[in-house]
Design a protein around this motif. Structure first.
Motif, PDB file in Angstrom:
ATOM      1  N   MET A  24      -7.683 126.809 -98.551  1.00 34.73           N
ATOM      2  CA  MET A  24      -8.586 127.946 -98.356  1.00 34.73           C
ATOM      3  C   MET A  24      -8.119 128.828 -97.205  1.00 34.73           C
ATOM      4  SD  MET A  24     -12.107 126.008 -99.148  1.00 34.73           S
ATOM      5  CE  MET A  24     -13.318 127.208 -99.603  1.00 34.73           C
ATOM      6  N   VAL A  25      -7.605 128.194 -96.134  1.00 37.34           N
ATOM      7  CA  VAL A  25      -7.129 128.994 -95.008  1.00 37.34           C
ATOM      8  C   VAL A  25      -5.920 129.830 -95.433  1.00 37.34           C
ATOM      9  CG1 VAL A  25      -6.069 128.860 -92.745  1.00 37.34           C
ATOM     10  CG2 VAL A  25      -8.055 127.494 -93.238  1.00 37.34           C
ATOM     11  N   SER A  26      -5.009 129.228 -96.242  1.00 38.94           N
ATOM     12  CA  SER A  26      -3.806 129.962 -96.637  1.00 38.94           C
ATOM     13  C   SER A  26      -4.144 131.193 -97.468  1.00 38.94           C
ATOM     14  CB  SER A  26      -2.895 129.076 -97.473  1.00 38.94           C
ATOM     15  OG  SER A  26      -2.678 127.871 -96.846  1.00 38.94           O
ATOM     16  N   TYR A  27      -5.039 131.020 -98.417  1.00 36.39           N
ATOM     17  CA  TYR A  27      -5.291 132.139 -99.304  1.00 36.39           C
ATOM     18  C   TYR A  27      -6.177 133.198 -98.698  1.00 36.39           C
ATOM     19  CZ  TYR A  27      -2.566 130.304-103.028  1.00 36.39           C
ATOM     20  OH  TYR A  27      -1.500 129.894-103.760  1.00 36.39           O
ATOM     21  N   GLU A  28      -6.953 132.781 -97.660  1.00 41.35           N
ATOM     22  CA  GLU A  28      -7.743 133.784 -96.971  1.00 41.35           C
ATOM     23  C   GLU A  28      -6.857 134.862 -96.347  1.00 41.35           C
ATOM     24  OE1 GLU A  28     -10.442 131.975 -94.131  1.00 41.35           O
ATOM     25  OE2 GLU A  28     -11.467 131.597 -96.015  1.00 41.35           O
ATOM     26  N   VAL A  29      -5.677 134.457 -95.898  1.00 45.85           N
ATOM     27  CA  VAL A  29      -4.785 135.419 -95.246  1.00 45.85           C
ATOM     28  C   VAL A  29      -4.400 136.521 -96.223  1.00 45.85           C
ATOM     29  CG1 VAL A  29      -2.647 135.658 -93.994  1.00 45.85           C
ATOM     30  CG2 VAL A  29      -3.915 133.548 -93.822  1.00 45.85           C
ATOM     31  N   SER A  30      -4.003 136.130 -97.436  1.00 47.16           N
ATOM     32  CA  SER A  30      -3.606 137.186 -98.371  1.00 47.16           C
ATOM     33  C   SER A  30      -4.824 137.989 -98.830  1.00 47.16           C
ATOM     34  CB  SER A  30      -2.843 136.604 -99.562  1.00 47.16           C
ATOM     35  OG  SER A  30      -3.606 135.673-100.245  1.00 47.16           O
ATOM     36  N   ILE A  31      -5.986 137.323 -98.961  1.00 46.97           N
ATOM     37  CA  ILE A  31      -7.192 138.085 -99.298  1.00 46.97           C
ATOM     38  C   ILE A  31      -7.455 139.134 -98.225  1.00 46.97           C
ATOM     39  CG2 ILE A  31      -9.715 137.940 -99.411  1.00 46.97           C
ATOM     40  CD1 ILE A  31      -9.560 135.615-101.123  1.00 46.97           C
ATOM     41  N   GLY A  32      -7.240 138.720 -96.961  1.00 49.40           N
ATOM     42  CA  GLY A  32      -7.450 139.660 -95.865  1.00 49.40           C
ATOM     43  C   GLY A  32      -6.604 140.907 -96.006  1.00 49.40           C
ATOM     44  N   LEU A  82      -2.936 148.024-108.464  1.00 50.83           N
ATOM     45  CA  LEU A  82      -2.896 146.957-109.473  1.00 50.83           C
ATOM     46  C   LEU A  82      -2.317 145.639-108.945  1.00 50.83           C
ATOM     47  CD1 LEU A  82      -3.548 146.225-112.379  1.00 50.83           C
ATOM     48  CD2 LEU A  82      -1.229 146.857-112.973  1.00 50.83           C
ATOM     49  N   PRO A  83      -1.183 145.645-108.215  1.00 55.35           N
ATOM     50  CA  PRO A  83      -0.660 144.362-107.732  1.00 55.35           C
ATOM     51  C   PRO A  83      -1.650 143.643-106.825  1.00 55.35           C
ATOM     52  CG  PRO A  83       0.941 146.105-107.411  1.00 55.35           C
ATOM     53  CD  PRO A  83      -0.310 146.765-107.819  1.00 55.35           C
ATOM     54  N   MET A  84      -2.359 144.437-105.997  1.00 54.20           N
ATOM     55  CA  MET A  84      -3.338 143.829-105.102  1.00 54.20           C
ATOM     56  C   MET A  84      -4.502 143.241-105.888  1.00 54.20           C
ATOM     57  SD  MET A  84      -2.270 144.093-102.071  1.00 54.20           S
ATOM     58  CE  MET A  84      -0.727 143.731-102.839  1.00 54.20           C
ATOM     59  N   PHE A  85      -4.870 143.911-106.957  1.00 57.42           N
ATOM     60  CA  PHE A  85      -5.950 143.427-107.823  1.00 57.42           C
ATOM     61  C   PHE A  85      -5.591 142.050-108.364  1.00 57.42           C
ATOM     62  CE2 PHE A  85      -7.831 143.789-112.261  1.00 57.42           C
ATOM     63  CZ  PHE A  85      -9.069 143.334-111.861  1.00 57.42           C
ATOM     64  N   VAL A  86      -4.353 141.913-108.837  1.00 57.45           N
ATOM     65  CA  VAL A  86      -3.907 140.632-109.394  1.00 57.45           C
ATOM     66  C   VAL A  86      -3.895 139.566-108.308  1.00 57.45           C
ATOM     67  CG1 VAL A  86      -2.001 139.457-110.508  1.00 57.45           C
ATOM     68  CG2 VAL A  86      -2.571 141.777-111.175  1.00 57.45           C
ATOM     69  N   ILE A  87      -3.359 139.933-107.130  1.00 53.13           N
ATOM     70  CA  ILE A  87      -3.301 138.958-106.033  1.00 53.13           C
ATOM     71  C   ILE A  87      -4.707 138.545-105.629  1.00 53.13           C
ATOM     72  CG2 ILE A  87      -2.774 138.721-103.585  1.00 53.13           C
ATOM     73  CD1 ILE A  87      -0.236 140.159-104.007  1.00 53.13           C
ATOM     74  N   PHE A  88      -5.619 139.513-105.579  1.00 48.55           N
ATOM     75  CA  PHE A  88      -6.985 139.186-105.182  1.00 48.55           C
ATOM     76  C   PHE A  88      -7.617 138.228-106.176  1.00 48.55           C
ATOM     77  CE2 PHE A  88     -11.539 139.779-104.789  1.00 48.55           C
ATOM     78  CZ  PHE A  88     -11.701 139.727-103.431  1.00 48.55           C
ATOM     79  N   PHE A  89      -7.392 138.481-107.441  1.00 50.30           N
ATOM     80  CA  PHE A  89      -7.998 137.609-108.456  1.00 50.30           C
ATOM     81  C   PHE A  89      -7.446 136.196-108.336  1.00 50.30           C
ATOM     82  CE2 PHE A  89      -8.030 135.779-112.751  1.00 50.30           C
ATOM     83  CZ  PHE A  89      -9.390 135.724-112.921  1.00 50.30           C
ATOM     84  N   ILE A  90      -6.121 136.070-108.170  1.00 50.95           N
ATOM     85  CA  ILE A  90      -5.528 134.731-108.077  1.00 50.95           C
ATOM     86  C   ILE A  90      -5.985 134.045-106.801  1.00 50.95           C
ATOM     87  CG2 ILE A  90      -3.366 133.469-107.967  1.00 50.95           C
ATOM     88  CD1 ILE A  90      -2.115 135.688-109.640  1.00 50.95           C
ATOM     89  N   SER A  91      -6.039 134.815-105.703  1.00 45.05           N
ATOM     90  CA  SER A  91      -6.508 134.224-104.454  1.00 45.05           C
ATOM     91  C   SER A  91      -7.974 133.814-104.571  1.00 45.05           C
ATOM     92  CB  SER A  91      -6.361 135.206-103.299  1.00 45.05           C
ATOM     93  OG  SER A  91      -5.020 135.590-103.159  1.00 45.05           O
ATOM     94  N   LEU A 145       1.697 136.475 -99.405  1.00 42.09           N
ATOM     95  CA  LEU A 145       1.579 137.042 -98.065  1.00 42.09           C
ATOM     96  C   LEU A 145       2.585 138.176 -97.822  1.00 42.09           C
ATOM     97  CD1 LEU A 145       0.059 136.895 -95.463  1.00 42.09           C
ATOM     98  CD2 LEU A 145       1.651 135.185 -94.655  1.00 42.09           C
ATOM     99  N   PRO A 146       3.898 137.977 -98.105  1.00 44.15           N
ATOM    100  CA  PRO A 146       4.840 139.101 -97.913  1.00 44.15           C
ATOM    101  C   PRO A 146       4.521 140.275 -98.822  1.00 44.15           C
ATOM    102  CG  PRO A 146       6.025 137.048 -98.271  1.00 44.15           C
ATOM    103  CD  PRO A 146       4.607 136.756 -98.536  1.00 44.15           C
ATOM    104  N   LEU A 147       4.133 139.965-100.062  1.00 41.33           N
ATOM    105  CA  LEU A 147       3.861 141.038-101.016  1.00 41.33           C
ATOM    106  C   LEU A 147       2.674 141.878-100.567  1.00 41.33           C
ATOM    107  CD1 LEU A 147       5.022 141.976-103.694  1.00 41.33           C
ATOM    108  CD2 LEU A 147       3.295 140.625-104.847  1.00 41.33           C
ATOM    109  N   SER A 148       1.600 141.202-100.129  1.00 35.24           N
ATOM    110  CA  SER A 148       0.422 141.971 -99.734  1.00 35.24           C
ATOM    111  C   SER A 148       0.685 142.724 -98.429  1.00 35.24           C
ATOM    112  CB  SER A 148      -0.801 141.070 -99.615  1.00 35.24           C
ATOM    113  OG  SER A 148      -0.511 139.933 -98.866  1.00 35.24           O
TER     114      SER A 148
END
Lengths: 338, 204
Positions: free
Chosen positions: A152-160, A192-201, A312-315
């Protein structure tokens, strides 16, 4: 005087809270039914079809069953934390709904930092899991809790970072303003890429398949809630499903235009906003279940790799690209003079 | 107004009580949980003075990230509570010294704020009313203009701390098998599968 100043506002707030929480709990109950039906039809089965017409009373039967069972407190457990953990998870999954706008102005607390509030609450969910795993005094539960904490901590970073790109485009942390900023185009299209990342996160954040390693029933029995029974167990489940609905609602608010219709033309804008909102949430929830029926569980190192080395790098890159684009084309919202 | 005062006393009381319990509780996991409770109440106090942005950031950063890792570590420690108690008197002078330094520094800060000439300039600087400008925007406008160099310096310090942590913990071990995703993806059918025609009764 006292009546008008304190009693009346309190009564109104309580009524508003009930108007959110009661439908939410009903939705949670029927989300379990929806999940079983969707997965069943994807696997060419029938799903629940015995209790009531089309099995519609199945969630109530499940709830009643859990309710009459005995609550077991393991002998070596830390009793207070053991009881508190499921309550914490459940409460946290409810209070975040205070800032979700259901329609134009239909929001319990229209605060300026709504997005941060949501982010703060969702980052607290991990405590319920860790407390449950630790208080159970069981190896499986503890391993599940550790996995979940790291995940949860890892994915919160990319959600941020994803959230930051949305905030850059909307120019506000207020969720109603973010929805209004999508009147011309939903953020799902330019971002769009952020949308996909957000959904997966979001899948990882809610511990859903294919990231349900904290539960991992094949290796950890049921992960952090293996020692729980009866209503304490039910609270974990209610919390998990309420969190799913919450993350879907956030996906809709941030990327799919919240309560706004798909096209702002005649047949679409006759339908009231809350119904649009509900329909979009249902669609995202369907995607949650669809993913669960489709993908096998990730291996733990792959999960971490995906979070830290891909998302993380992508976002982060996308934050820079969005900021640069907005500044160079002069599209920044709320330009500050000077 | 009464409600606000009541909320202030509730938050302040719980924050102090939780702070005491952080030090006093026997179980380190309970200590961390009380620390989290203290953070929470501090954030409640921030909300009461209208600093909603800082309140939320406090929860996101300290409760949501820092304290999680803290709890993570403390839970995995194998601690002998009796041994821990025995060292209490030995550490008391050092703890008291640190406490004293902290109090003294706080006194300096408050004193400087009240009497110093520079501080009076900051105090006199016009602060817009909360209704006019949102918290987030006000912070952004001052942080990225007036204090931009300090802000950048803070960022660089964090970066250095991060690199330091990585350097300290990074060990290159021999003979570790790692998955290389790019190699796996680049594999072709020819180099992985060999189709052999096996004569019956002879084996490969």
């Amino acid at each position: 005087m006292f009546l008008n100043d304190y009693v009346l506002p309190t009564a109104i707030i309580v009524a508003q809270i009930l108007a959110i929480v009661v439908p939410l709990l009903v939705s949670v109950a029927y989300l379990t039914y929806f999940e079983r039906k969707v997965i069943a039809s994807m696997q060419l089965r029938k799903g629940p079809n015995v209790v009531g017409p089309f099995g519609l009373l199945q969630p109530l039967a499940d709830g009643a069953k859990l309710f009459v069972k005995e609550t077991i407190l393991p002998a070596g457990s830390n009793k207070l934390l053991f009881i508190m953990a499921p309550m914490l998870i459940f409460v946290l999954s409810l209070i975040a709904w205070a800032v979700i706008p259901f329609g134009d102005g239909l929001v319990l607390a229209d605060i300026n930092v709504g997005l941060l509030y949501f982010f703060a609450i969702s980052s607290l969910g991990v405590y319920g899991v860790i407390m449950a795993g630790w208080a159970s005094n069981s190896k499986y539960a503890f391993l599940g809790a550790l996995r979940s904490a790291a995940q949860m901590v890892s994915y919160e970073v990319s959600i941020g970072f994803v959230v930051i790109t949305v905030v850059l485009c909307a120019g506000s942390l207020n969720l109603s303003d973010i929805v209004e900023a999508q009147r011309t185009v939903w953020f799902a299209i330019p971002l769009l890429p952020m949308f996909v990342i957000f959904f997966i996160s979001a899948l990882a954040e809610t511990n859903r398949a294919p990231f349900d390693l904290p539960e991992g029933e094949s290796e950890l029995v049921a992960g952090y809630f293996v020692e729980y029974s009866s209503m304490t167990f039910a609270l974990f489940f209610l919390g998990e499903y309420a969190n799913m609905i919450l993350m879907s609602a956030m996906t809709v608010v941030l990327f799919m235009g919240g309560w706004l219709p798909i096209f702002d033309i005649a047949p679409f804008n006759w339908i009231p906003g809350p119904i649009w909102f509900f329909a979009k949430i249902s669609f995202v929830l369907f995607c949650f279940l669809w993913v669960r029926a489709t993908f096998p569980r990730y291996r733990y190192d792959q999960l971490m790799r995906l979070g830290w080395k891909v998302f993380l790098p992508l976002s982060l890159l996308w934050v820079a690209v969005t900021a640069g684009g907005l500044v160079s084309f002069g599209w920044l919202p709320n330009q500050v003079a000077g | 107004m009464i409600i606000q005062a009541l909320a202030f006393y509730a938050f302040a009381f719980v924050a102090i009580a939780a702070g005491v319990m952080v030090v006093a509780s026997r179980n380190p996991v309970h200590s961390v949980l009380f620390l989290i409770l203290a953070f929470f109440n501090a954030s409640g106090l921030f909300v009461l003075i209208g600093a909603e942005f800082i309140a939320m950031i406090l929860i996101v950063v300290y409760v949501g990230a820092v304290a999680v890792l803290f709890l993570f570590v403390v839970m995995m420690l194998d601690i002998n509570f009796v041994e821990l108690r025995q060292g209490f008197m030995d550490y008391l002078p050092v703890g008291a010294l640190i406490g004293f330094i902290l109090v003294a520094e706080l006194a300096f800060v408050v004193g400087a704020w009240v009497v110093s000439g520079d501080a009076s300039m900051v105090q006199a600087a016009p602060a817009p009313a909360a209704a006019e400008i949102s918290n987030t925007r006000a912070l952004g406008m001052i942080l990225y203009t007036r204090y931009v160099y300090l802000f950048q310096a803070a960022g660089v310090i964090l970066l250095i701390a991060m690199i330091g942590a990585i350097v300290l913990t990074l060990r290159s071990r021999e003979g570790v098998k790692r998955q290389r995703i790019s190699d796996q993806v680049a594999r072709s059918r020819e180099e992985t599968i060999e189709v052999v025609k096996v004569q019956s009764g002879e084996g490969v």
